[in-house]
Design a protein around this motif. Structure first.
Motif, PDB file in Angstrom:
ATOM      1  N   GLU A  47       0.839  -1.194   0.000  1.00 18.95           N
ATOM      2  CA  GLU A  47       0.000   0.000   0.000  1.00 18.95           C
ATOM      3  C   GLU A  47       0.877   1.248   0.000  1.00 18.95           C
ATOM      4  OE1 GLU A  47      -3.206   1.987   2.982  1.00 18.95           O
ATOM      5  OE2 GLU A  47      -3.402  -0.167   2.614  1.00 18.95           O
ATOM      6  N   ASP A  48       1.906   1.242   0.854  1.00 16.48           N
ATOM      7  CA  ASP A  48       2.875   2.342   0.895  1.00 16.48           C
ATOM      8  C   ASP A  48       4.271   1.733   0.825  1.00 16.48           C
ATOM      9  OD1 ASP A  48       4.485   4.527   1.335  1.00 16.48           O
ATOM     10  OD2 ASP A  48       3.321   5.289   3.031  1.00 16.48           O
ATOM     11  N   PRO A  49       4.870   1.691  -0.371  1.00 20.32           N
ATOM     12  CA  PRO A  49       6.164   1.024  -0.516  1.00 20.32           C
ATOM     13  C   PRO A  49       7.287   1.655   0.304  1.00 20.32           C
ATOM     14  CG  PRO A  49       5.445   1.982  -2.602  1.00 20.32           C
ATOM     15  CD  PRO A  49       4.361   2.193  -1.622  1.00 20.32           C
ATOM     16  N   ILE A  50       7.208   2.953   0.567  1.00 18.25           N
ATOM     17  CA  ILE A  50       8.277   3.601   1.340  1.00 18.25           C
ATOM     18  C   ILE A  50       8.242   3.134   2.794  1.00 18.25           C
ATOM     19  CG2 ILE A  50       9.150   5.822   2.170  1.00 18.25           C
ATOM     20  CD1 ILE A  50       8.339   6.966  -0.575  1.00 18.25           C
ATOM     21  N   VAL A  51       7.053   3.037   3.364  1.00 22.49           N
ATOM     22  CA  VAL A  51       6.925   2.544   4.742  1.00 22.49           C
ATOM     23  C   VAL A  51       7.364   1.079   4.807  1.00 22.49           C
ATOM     24  CG1 VAL A  51       5.281   2.013   6.584  1.00 22.49           C
ATOM     25  CG2 VAL A  51       5.129   4.188   5.364  1.00 22.49           C
ATOM     26  N   ALA A  52       6.918   0.280   3.844  1.00 24.76           N
ATOM     27  CA  ALA A  52       7.319  -1.125   3.800  1.00 24.76           C
ATOM     28  C   ALA A  52       8.823  -1.244   3.581  1.00 24.76           C
ATOM     29  CB  ALA A  52       6.565  -1.850   2.696  1.00 24.76           C
ATOM     30  N   GLY A  53       9.367  -0.394   2.722  1.00 21.61           N
ATOM     31  CA  GLY A  53      10.806  -0.401   2.465  1.00 21.61           C
ATOM     32  C   GLY A  53      11.612  -0.071   3.700  1.00 21.61           C
ATOM     33  N   GLU A  54      11.117   0.865   4.510  1.00 17.49           N
ATOM     34  CA  GLU A  54      11.812   1.204   5.753  1.00 17.49           C
ATOM     35  C   GLU A  54      11.836  -0.002   6.697  1.00 17.49           C
ATOM     36  OE1 GLU A  54      11.851   4.625   9.228  1.00 17.49           O
ATOM     37  OE2 GLU A  54      10.084   4.438   7.941  1.00 17.49           O
ATOM     38  N   GLU A  55      10.703  -0.694   6.790  1.00 20.66           N
ATOM     39  CA  GLU A  55      10.639  -1.872   7.657  1.00 20.66           C
ATOM     40  C   GLU A  55      11.570  -2.983   7.146  1.00 20.66           C
ATOM     41  OE1 GLU A  55       7.424  -5.255   8.838  1.00 20.66           O
ATOM     42  OE2 GLU A  55       6.704  -3.183   8.753  1.00 20.66           O
ATOM     43  N   LEU A  56      11.563  -3.213   5.846  1.00 19.01           N
ATOM     44  CA  LEU A  56      12.446  -4.227   5.270  1.00 19.01           C
ATOM     45  C   LEU A  56      13.914  -3.829   5.414  1.00 19.01           C
ATOM     46  CD1 LEU A  56      10.332  -4.969   2.098  1.00 19.01           C
ATOM     47  CD2 LEU A  56      10.869  -6.623   3.900  1.00 19.01           C
ATOM     48  N   TYR A  57      14.207  -2.551   5.264  1.00 19.37           N
ATOM     49  CA  TYR A  57      15.574  -2.053   5.470  1.00 19.37           C
ATOM     50  C   TYR A  57      16.013  -2.345   6.896  1.00 19.37           C
ATOM     51  CZ  TYR A  57      19.516   1.081   6.100  1.00 19.37           C
ATOM     52  OH  TYR A  57      20.763   1.582   6.395  1.00 19.37           O
ATOM     53  N   THR A  58      15.121  -2.086   7.849  1.00 16.20           N
ATOM     54  CA  THR A  58      15.440  -2.327   9.258  1.00 16.20           C
ATOM     55  C   THR A  58      15.722  -3.806   9.503  1.00 16.20           C
ATOM     56  OG1 THR A  58      14.070  -0.461   9.913  1.00 16.20           O
ATOM     57  CG2 THR A  58      14.583  -2.060  11.619  1.00 16.20           C
ATOM     58  N   GLN A  59      14.996  -4.682   8.838  1.00 20.84           N
ATOM     59  CA  GLN A  59      15.183  -6.116   9.021  1.00 20.84           C
ATOM     60  C   GLN A  59      16.438  -6.648   8.341  1.00 20.84           C
ATOM     61  OE1 GLN A  59      11.635  -7.859   7.403  1.00 20.84           O
ATOM     62  NE2 GLN A  59      10.326  -7.037   9.015  1.00 20.84           N
ATOM     63  N   SER A  60      16.805  -6.089   7.194  1.00 25.43           N
ATOM     64  CA  SER A  60      17.850  -6.703   6.381  1.00 25.43           C
ATOM     65  C   SER A  60      19.131  -5.895   6.217  1.00 25.43           C
ATOM     66  CB  SER A  60      17.299  -6.992   4.979  1.00 25.43           C
ATOM     67  OG  SER A  60      16.182  -7.835   5.039  1.00 25.43           O
ATOM     68  N   CYS A  61      19.066  -4.580   6.329  1.00 25.92           N
ATOM     69  CA  CYS A  61      20.200  -3.753   5.907  1.00 25.92           C
ATOM     70  C   CYS A  61      20.844  -2.926   7.010  1.00 25.92           C
ATOM     71  CB  CYS A  61      19.752  -2.801   4.798  1.00 25.92           C
ATOM     72  SG  CYS A  61      18.775  -3.556   3.497  1.00 25.92           S
ATOM     73  N   ILE A  62      20.106  -2.675   8.085  1.00 21.93           N
ATOM     74  CA  ILE A  62      20.522  -1.706   9.092  1.00 21.93           C
ATOM     75  C   ILE A  62      21.833  -2.081   9.782  1.00 21.93           C
ATOM     76  CG2 ILE A  62      19.295  -2.642  11.085  1.00 21.93           C
ATOM     77  CD1 ILE A  62      18.345   0.217  11.652  1.00 21.93           C
ATOM     78  N   ALA A  63      22.113  -3.365   9.898  1.00 24.24           N
ATOM     79  CA  ALA A  63      23.315  -3.800  10.610  1.00 24.24           C
ATOM     80  C   ALA A  63      24.586  -3.292   9.931  1.00 24.24           C
ATOM     81  CB  ALA A  63      23.348  -5.315  10.725  1.00 24.24           C
ATOM     82  N   CYS A  64      24.593  -3.273   8.630  1.00 23.33           N
ATOM     83  CA  CYS A  64      25.793  -2.845   7.909  1.00 23.33           C
ATOM     84  C   CYS A  64      25.740  -1.394   7.434  1.00 23.33           C
ATOM     85  CB  CYS A  64      26.034  -3.756   6.706  1.00 23.33           C
ATOM     86  SG  CYS A  64      26.352  -5.468   7.150  1.00 23.33           S
ATOM     87  N   HIS A  65      24.549  -0.920   7.069  1.00 24.42           N
ATOM     88  CA  HIS A  65      24.425   0.425   6.495  1.00 24.42           C
ATOM     89  C   HIS A  65      23.985   1.471   7.512  1.00 24.42           C
ATOM     90  CE1 HIS A  65      25.274  -0.813   2.395  1.00 24.42           C
ATOM     91  NE2 HIS A  65      24.481  -1.854   2.583  1.00 24.42           N
ATOM     92  N   GLY A  66      23.642   1.048   8.725  1.00 20.87           N
ATOM     93  CA  GLY A  66      23.318   1.983   9.795  1.00 20.87           C
ATOM     94  C   GLY A  66      21.882   2.454   9.807  1.00 20.87           C
ATOM     95  N   ALA A  67      21.429   2.851  10.984  1.00 20.78           N
ATOM     96  CA  ALA A  67      20.052   3.321  11.164  1.00 20.78           C
ATOM     97  C   ALA A  67      19.820   4.637  10.425  1.00 20.78           C
ATOM     98  CB  ALA A  67      19.736   3.478  12.642  1.00 20.78           C
ATOM     99  N   ASP A  68      20.857   5.458  10.329  1.00 22.27           N
ATOM    100  CA  ASP A  68      20.710   6.749   9.656  1.00 22.27           C
ATOM    101  C   ASP A  68      21.241   6.721   8.215  1.00 22.27           C
ATOM    102  OD1 ASP A  68      23.383   6.506  10.198  1.00 22.27           O
ATOM    103  OD2 ASP A  68      23.584   8.471  11.161  1.00 22.27           O
TER     104      ASP A  68
END
Length: 123
Positions: A47-68
């Motif tokens: 429904e909102d790809p940006i919100v979903a993308g943020e959640e998926l980023y948090t699950q998969s990418c945040i460890a290496c690319h950082g929260a910010d």
């Protein structure tokens, strides 16, 4: 003085080892059956790809690319606008160039949601 016979202790140890091995195989079989019963939910759109993308980023990418998005052990992702298209980011997510692992468990819709989120966060 005669020592205790070793035979009963050896039998007990052998039974314990065999029981441990048998239970390990049983548990691995149970885990395999449990995972084979689950069918992954196929996402066709958000429904909102940006919100979903943020959640998926948090699950998969945040460890290496950082929260910010400034990067910790991987490159910063906070200035991708004009540098990459959404399609190129999806390709990067799926192929994992360099030392980045390929995130092939994400389908195209999920990878595109992450790409949309990253492009929306450009400075």
């Amino acid at each position: 003085m005669k020592g205790k016979p070793l035979f009963p202790f050896a039998i007990t140890a052998l039974v314990g080892i065999l029981l441990t091995v048998a239970l390990s195989f049983w548990a691995m079989d149970q885990r395999t059956q449990m995972h084979s019963d689950e069918e992954p939910e196929e996402v066709t759109e958000f429904e909102d790809p940006i919100v979903a993308g943020e959640e998926l980023y948090t699950q998969s990418c945040i460890a290496c690319h950082g929260a910010d998005l400034s990067g910790t052990s991987a490159p910063a992702l906070n200035a991708l606008e004009g540098k990459y298209t959404a399609e190129e980011i999806v390709n990067i997510i799926h192929t994992g160039p360099g030392t980045m692992p390929a995130f092939d468990h994400l389908n195209d819709v999920e990878a595109d949601a992450i790409a949309q989120y990253l492009l929306s966060q450009s400075e």
